[in-house]
Design a protein around this motif. Structure first.
Motif: not given
Ligand SMILES: [Zn+2]
Lengths: 370, 198
Positions: A13-18, A32-37, A337-340, A360-362
């Motif tokens: 889902l990430h077209k362009n993320t920095s 769920n399904g927003q692109g955090k994992t 660490s990276f925790i979802t 926050k990921v949406e």
């Protein structure tokens, strides 16, 4: 070692993320399904060149695009940039380290050590022997390139030897038996080395497991791994290996299969001398899986002298408050660490320190909210 | 797009060569096209000579211009030792070290059942014929130390010992996964000095 910055392009889902990260805890929150994992998936690619959830590369490319690109800046004693680029029109994955293309993924494995605790970890305690071997092999490979090389060689010998076994099944021939003997000796030589590594790993790792486990549970429980292989005694591995393969000779010819060796080993998990697989509760399984990963973290840290990055995908949802608190104490101590998490309301349980970062990921868009 | 047929044919042929892509093939074809007639003749002749005049030595299967290769023909070589290698490029690598003064035997590959290479596809029968000669006292195995090279060495060790001949193997000083062809001379040289009896 820490990951300072991450870039994603056409990555699910990430077209362009920095993103810029904290050196401590980075909490990634979204439905769920927003692109955090996906963010964990990208980090895992940069450290291992492999997919975290064993998805194929073409599935990672965003809809209607024909490539994905991800870059990460790591800081340790030096700064390193790792990059994984995939072209779906050629089905070709290219890996770069500081702009130089790398052809052998072994060059990167162990350079950016990483430990991940994800949903599919339940297979380690509940699944087949192959799932446990995979766990153990991945931990040893991260600390020993020699082990990884022997393992790759061993797997090749298995494939070569099974071709000869098939030929013998089709057409029994004395000369072919001599050829089989050569592959058998190769198998025993490489296999014995693998078993030696695994025996000393299990001896060593049990201490790490015990420590991590006791930090998560209230009551006194002693976890233990027992390695089930051709020989319990390190001095008689080769002897037993030879004996076993000799007595399996007719079976191997009849079934045209490699029936003896470390590719058939298992690792048995115990709590207080009771086998987890047969007697463990759901909670004990979960705790064991978590302790294995924390144990792996400290083991790698000691052996490599480098602090691994820790990934944790949606684990808190399944935990009670006591264990959640214990684990967040851990997380504040270990490094980066990276925790979802799906549930924002449980953030309080984590006792976040000031250095943590909440993302926050949406729908593939990210926002830092601190 | 229309390309003159002879040019297209030349590009197609050149791009069949290893590590030559379409673009490089095109550049090479245009270069040859522009080159003067003598240079092109000389290139054609050298390629023809390569195919017509070079053959395999009938004793050791190394590259040769006559029935026997330069090593087999030489009267300065120690004929009591035979070094077994995978292919002729290994002979070149070992010759460069100046550490070895015996003869060679080129197997033409290593055991690789997955790729269909079994004992009868290699020059193993011919090696056994050679060791029947009483002059031969020692066989050195210099195959690459990967899974296939190892299995081939193990196989040869077994059948050569049945023929009561001393077998040694160059030490594993070579980089794993690195072909003998690409190892530097010093590394191969050291591996030779440190060979072990099997
Ligand atoms: Zn010759």
């Amino acid at each position: 070692m820490v990951l300072k910055q991450l870039e994603l392009q056409n990555f699910r889902l990430h077209k362009n993320t920095s993103l810029n990260f904290s050196d401590k805890l980075n909490l990634i929150i979204g439905g769920n399904g927003q692109g955090k994992t996906t963010i964990l998936e990208a980090i895992y690619y940069l450290c291992t060149t492999k997919n975290l959830i064993l998805a194929s590369e073409s599935d990672v490319v965003s809809l209607n695009e024909n490539f994905f690109d991800t870059k990460g800046n790591f800081a340790d004693l030096t700064n390193d940039e790792s990059r994984v680029f995939y072209d779906s029109t050629k089905n070709k994955k290219s890996v770069f380290l500081n702009d130089k293309q790398i052809t052998n993924s072994a060059e990167i494995i162990g350079k950016f050590p990483i430990v991940s605790l994800i949903q599919s970890d339940h297979a380690i305690t509940l699944g087949a022997p192959a799932d446990r071997r995979k766990f153990v092999d991945s931990v040893i490979s991260q600390v020993s390139k020699t082990y990884l090389e022997i393992l790759i060689e061993y797997n090749k010998i298995l494939r070569q030897r099974s071709v000869i076994l098939w030929k013998l099944k089709e057409n029994y021939d004395k000369n072919l038996l001599d050829e089989l003997d050569a592959w058998t000796v190769s198998l025993i030589n490489a296999g014995t080395e693998i078993i030696k590594y695994r025996i000393s790993f299990v001896n060593d790792f049990n201490k790490y497991l015990l420590k991590s486990y006791s930090q998560i549970v209230e009551n006194l429980e002693t976890p233990k791994i027992i390695y089930n292989t051709v020989s319990e005694n390190i001095d008689s591995i080769k002897e037993n290996f030879i004996d076993n393969i000799n007595s399996a000779h007719n079976d191997e010819l009849r079934r045209a299969m490699n029936l003896v060796g470390p590719h058939r080993d298992d690792f048995l998990f115990f709590i207080n001398d009771l086998e987890l697989k047969r007697f463990g509760s759901q909670g004990q399984h979960k705790t064991f899986q978590i302790a294995l990963r924390f144990g792996q973290f400290y083991y790698i840290k000691d052996k490599l002298g480098k602090t691994p990055i820790f990934l944790m995908d949606d684990v808190f949802g399944e935990l009670d408050t006591y264990r959640s608190e214990k684990i967040s104490q851990h997380l504040n101590e270990i490094g980066q660490s990276f925790i979802t998490m799906t549930d924002f309301s449980r953030v309080e349980e984590l006792n976040l320190s000031k250095e943590s970062n909440i993302i926050k990921v949406e729908n593939g868009k990210t926002k830092i909210i601190n | 797009m229309l390309i003159a047929e002879p040019l297209q044919k030349a590009i197609d042929e050149l791009s069949k060569l290893p590590s030559i892509g379409k673009k490089t093939a095109q550049r090479l074809a245009i270069h040859i096209l522009k080159d003067d007639k003598e240079s092109v003749e000389s290139l054609i002749n050298s390629l023809r000579d390569l195919k017509e005049k070079i053959k395999l030595c009938n004793e050791c299967f190394n590259i040769a211009t006559e029935d026997k290769c330069d090593v087999c023909k030489s009267n300065k070589r120690d004929r009591s030792i035979i070094c077994v290698v995978e292919d002729p490029s290994d002979v070149i690598s070992i010759e460069k070290t100046n550490e070895y003064n015996g003869l060679y035997h080129v197997l033409g590959g290593v055991l690789n059942p997955l790729a269909g290479v079994t004992v009868e596809k290699l020059k193993i029968k011919e090696l056994l014929e050679r060791v029947k000669n009483e002059e031969v006292k020692e066989i050195i195995l210099a195959l690459n130390p990967d899974a296939e090279g190892d299995a081939t060495s193990l196989y040869l060790t077994k059948i050569l010992k049945e023929a009561h001949i001393k077998v040694t193997r160059i030490a594993r000083g070579l980089p794993i996964g690195g072909d003998l062809e690409f190892a530097d001379s010093a590394t191969i040289g050291r591996a030779f000095i440190g060979r072990i009896e099997l």
